[in-house]
Design a protein around this motif. Structure first.
Motif, PDB file in Angstrom:
ATOM      1  N   TYR A  82       0.902  -1.081  -0.024  1.00 23.78           N
ATOM      2  CA  TYR A  82      -0.028   0.060  -0.114  1.00 23.78           C
ATOM      3  C   TYR A  82       0.807   1.311  -0.004  1.00 23.78           C
ATOM      4  O   TYR A  82       0.263   2.349  -0.206  1.00 23.78           O
ATOM      5  CB  TYR A  82      -0.998  -0.016   1.237  1.00 23.78           C
ATOM      6  N   ASN A  83       2.034   1.180   0.254  1.00 26.52           N
ATOM      7  CA  ASN A  83       2.950   2.339   0.599  1.00 26.52           C
ATOM      8  C   ASN A  83       4.071   2.466  -0.562  1.00 26.52           C
ATOM      9  O   ASN A  83       5.040   3.399  -0.118  1.00 26.52           O
ATOM     10  CB  ASN A  83       3.380   2.314   1.929  1.00 26.52           C
ATOM     11  N   THR A  84       4.043   1.705  -1.435  1.00 22.71           N
ATOM     12  CA  THR A  84       5.290   1.685  -2.575  1.00 22.71           C
ATOM     13  C   THR A  84       4.710   1.754  -3.842  1.00 22.71           C
ATOM     14  O   THR A  84       3.693   1.093  -4.097  1.00 22.71           O
ATOM     15  CB  THR A  84       6.384   0.598  -2.145  1.00 22.71           C
ATOM     16  N   LYS A  85       5.752   2.021  -4.852  1.00 24.70           N
ATOM     17  CA  LYS A  85       5.591   1.935  -6.253  1.00 24.70           C
ATOM     18  C   LYS A  85       6.044   0.511  -6.903  1.00 24.70           C
ATOM     19  O   LYS A  85       5.431   0.116  -7.890  1.00 24.70           O
ATOM     20  CB  LYS A  85       6.280   3.080  -6.750  1.00 24.70           C
ATOM     21  N   SER A  86       7.188  -0.028  -6.375  1.00 26.98           N
ATOM     22  CA  SER A  86       7.626  -0.980  -6.732  1.00 26.98           C
ATOM     23  C   SER A  86       6.770  -2.221  -6.336  1.00 26.98           C
ATOM     24  O   SER A  86       6.259  -2.428  -5.293  1.00 26.98           O
ATOM     25  CB  SER A  86       9.036  -1.479  -6.367  1.00 26.98           C
ATOM     26  N   SER A  87       6.986  -3.253  -7.436  1.00 28.16           N
ATOM     27  CA  SER A  87       5.963  -4.472  -7.216  1.00 28.16           C
ATOM     28  C   SER A  87       6.741  -5.525  -6.594  1.00 28.16           C
ATOM     29  O   SER A  87       6.225  -6.628  -6.646  1.00 28.16           O
ATOM     30  CB  SER A  87       5.393  -4.765  -8.507  1.00 28.16           C
ATOM     31  N   ASP A  88       8.003  -5.438  -6.496  1.00 28.57           N
ATOM     32  CA  ASP A  88       9.144  -6.439  -6.320  1.00 28.57           C
ATOM     33  C   ASP A  88       9.338  -6.236  -4.663  1.00 28.57           C
ATOM     34  O   ASP A  88       9.649  -5.410  -4.227  1.00 28.57           O
ATOM     35  CB  ASP A  88      10.276  -6.234  -7.224  1.00 28.57           C
ATOM     36  N   ILE A  89       9.073  -7.468  -4.223  1.00 33.42           N
ATOM     37  CA  ILE A  89       9.455  -7.710  -2.640  1.00 33.42           C
ATOM     38  C   ILE A  89      10.632  -9.039  -2.439  1.00 33.42           C
ATOM     39  O   ILE A  89      10.255 -10.045  -3.007  1.00 33.42           O
ATOM     40  CB  ILE A  89       8.141  -8.176  -1.970  1.00 33.42           C
ATOM     41  N   LEU A  90      11.657  -8.469  -2.062  1.00 36.51           N
ATOM     42  CA  LEU A  90      12.717  -9.472  -1.810  1.00 36.51           C
ATOM     43  C   LEU A  90      12.535  -9.919  -0.302  1.00 36.51           C
ATOM     44  O   LEU A  90      13.087  -9.120   0.562  1.00 36.51           O
ATOM     45  CB  LEU A  90      13.919  -8.952  -2.026  1.00 36.51           C
ATOM     46  N   ILE A  91      12.320 -11.085  -0.097  1.00 31.22           N
ATOM     47  CA  ILE A  91      12.362 -11.498   1.429  1.00 31.22           C
ATOM     48  C   ILE A  91      13.667 -11.851   1.558  1.00 31.22           C
ATOM     49  O   ILE A  91      14.165 -12.863   0.890  1.00 31.22           O
ATOM     50  CB  ILE A  91      11.401 -12.353   1.707  1.00 31.22           C
ATOM     51  N   VAL A  92      14.364 -11.504   2.742  1.00 27.89           N
ATOM     52  CA  VAL A  92      15.627 -12.109   3.335  1.00 27.89           C
ATOM     53  C   VAL A  92      15.013 -12.963   4.533  1.00 27.89           C
ATOM     54  O   VAL A  92      15.156 -12.483   5.656  1.00 27.89           O
ATOM     55  CB  VAL A  92      16.734 -11.123   3.820  1.00 27.89           C
ATOM     56  N   GLN A  93      15.312 -14.240   4.276  1.00 27.71           N
ATOM     57  CA  GLN A  93      14.595 -15.236   5.132  1.00 27.71           C
ATOM     58  C   GLN A  93      15.888 -15.858   6.155  1.00 27.71           C
ATOM     59  O   GLN A  93      16.618 -16.284   5.483  1.00 27.71           O
ATOM     60  CB  GLN A  93      13.779 -16.088   4.717  1.00 27.71           C
ATOM     61  N   ILE A  94      15.698 -15.881   7.179  1.00 25.76           N
ATOM     62  CA  ILE A  94      16.735 -16.503   8.089  1.00 25.76           C
ATOM     63  C   ILE A  94      16.333 -17.664   8.841  1.00 25.76           C
ATOM     64  O   ILE A  94      16.918 -18.888   8.966  1.00 25.76           O
ATOM     65  CB  ILE A  94      17.207 -15.392   9.441  1.00 25.76           C
ATOM     66  N   ASN A  95      15.154 -17.840   9.394  1.00 24.61           N
ATOM     67  CA  ASN A  95      14.469 -19.003   9.991  1.00 24.61           C
ATOM     68  C   ASN A  95      14.080 -19.934   8.874  1.00 24.61           C
ATOM     69  O   ASN A  95      13.193 -19.669   8.224  1.00 24.61           O
ATOM     70  CB  ASN A  95      13.328 -18.500  10.889  1.00 24.61           C
ATOM     71  N   PRO A  96      14.850 -21.109   9.040  1.00 22.68           N
ATOM     72  CA  PRO A  96      14.243 -22.035   7.876  1.00 22.68           C
ATOM     73  C   PRO A  96      12.758 -22.742   8.227  1.00 22.68           C
ATOM     74  O   PRO A  96      12.369 -22.804   9.306  1.00 22.68           O
ATOM     75  CB  PRO A  96      15.220 -23.312   8.143  1.00 22.68           C
TER      76      PRO A  96
END
Length: 345
Positions: free
Chosen positions: A216-230
């Motif tokens: 709701y608050n950004t123009k970019s459609s790309d979300i990169l999740i940096v996941q630590i917990n397996p």
């Protein structure tokens, strides 16, 4: 470099979603370092929880002071200050380690004592003065006035509202050290962080990290999740230590799994033409997790704050991100690279 002279100039813009995970957050440091080094990539917004929230505010301040290079230097300064060689007193070191442990356990006598006491009494009993060395540590490293003034990166910090049980997402225009501490508040170790009379606990319970602010608050459609917990561990935990660690991993991934399921559902409605129009933005979801490379480290290693270990995690994060960019850079802005259905099923 003054704030007005700083500007992103990359070819593609992304949003970042940063999980918490104790000292394993140094893996995220490596991911961020690589992304900042690659001048093709701009960062529009960051949503973060616990250690992810700390990485987010440290990056933003560094960027305000010196652009990409400033952000990289700021992250290195922060993580070097976390390491056991940083000059903290032994008591501060033990408490800070516990904060960065992400509910993990350790075999040291002091840590065993903390685990024992926290099982039978609350922090309101054994820590009545609400001592939290991370507060002093954070305000020395981060200038929150600069964070609130930053216009080049949007920040969203998640915590859990103790009264309602709902997620709270703090925007940066009012961000203080208390909001970041709330995002990392382990209720068995620290008194709830009160903000405007409302108590908050670790954001990992309800959003680790929260993705919806990016819709709701950004123009970019790309979300990169940096996941630590397996997500997966193909072994059955049998000791109390292993059971607790796996339970925490599952709990701290639960909200993220729910959001991925919702994104997949909406995407399928868009594909089927049930939803149409400019109101609905199809998010392109990506993930960097380094699970194969970090699986060799036990959950207890979240307490390991030796500089050599933090640098090793950073280097793994850099290498994984470099490989991910080589394979997926052209897809950014065009399609997601995370199979959502496989991620949550």
């Amino acid at each position: 470099m003054t704030d007005s002279k700083i500007d992103w100039n990359g070819e593609k813009k992304i949003n970042l979603a940063l999980q918490g995970g104790g000292s394993h957050g140094a893996f995220t440091w490596g991911v961020l370092d690589c992304l900042l080094e690659d001048k093709r990539i701009d960062i529009e917004a960051i949503t973060g929880t616990s250690a992810g929230a700390m990485n987010a505010v440290v990056l933003a301040q560094g960027y305000m002071e010196g652009g990409r290079d400033g952000a990289r230097k700021s992250l290195e300064k922060f993580w070097s200050s976390i390491c056991e060689e940083s000059g903290l007193t032994s008591t501060q070191r033990d408490i800070l380690d516990r904060m960065f442990a992400g509910w993990s356990f350790d075999s040291s006598p002091i840590q065993m004592w903390i685990n024992f006491v926290s099982s039978f009494s609350s922090p309101y009993d054994f820590n009545p003065l609400n001592i939290n060395p991370l507060r002093d540590h954070l305000v020395k490293i981060v200038d929150f006035e600069k964070i609130r003034a930053c216009k080049d990166i949007k920040l969203f910090i998640a915590a859990t509202n103790v009264h309602s049980g709902k997620i709270a997402v703090f925007d940066q225009d009012k961000l203080t050290a208390d909001h970041v501490l709330a995002s990392a508040c382990l209720p068995t170790m620290f008194q709830a962080v009160e903000i405007d009379g409302v108590p908050y606990w670790d954001g990992g319970y309800m959003g680790n990290p929260a993705l919806f602010p990016l819709f709701y608050n950004t123009k970019s459609s790309d979300i990169l999740i940096v996941q630590i917990n397996p997500i997966e561990r193909l072994v059955t935990p049998r000791t109390a230590h292993d059971i607790q660690n796996r339970l925490n991993e599952i709990t701290f991934n639960g909200a993220l799994m729910g959001e991925l399921r919702a994104i997949d559902f909406v995407n399928r409605l868009i594909d089927s033409k049930v939803l149409s129009g400019t109101r609905y933005k199809r998010p392109f979801v990506h993930r960097i997790d380094g699970a194969d490379e970090t699986a060799i480290f036990s959950a207890a290693s979240k307490l390991d704050t030796r500089w050599s270990f933090l640098v090793k995690l950073r280097d793994i994060g850099r290498a994984v991100t470099k490989a991910w960019l080589d394979e997926n850079y052209k897809k950014i802005g065009k399609e997601g690279t995370l199979d959502l259905r496989m991620a949550y099923q």
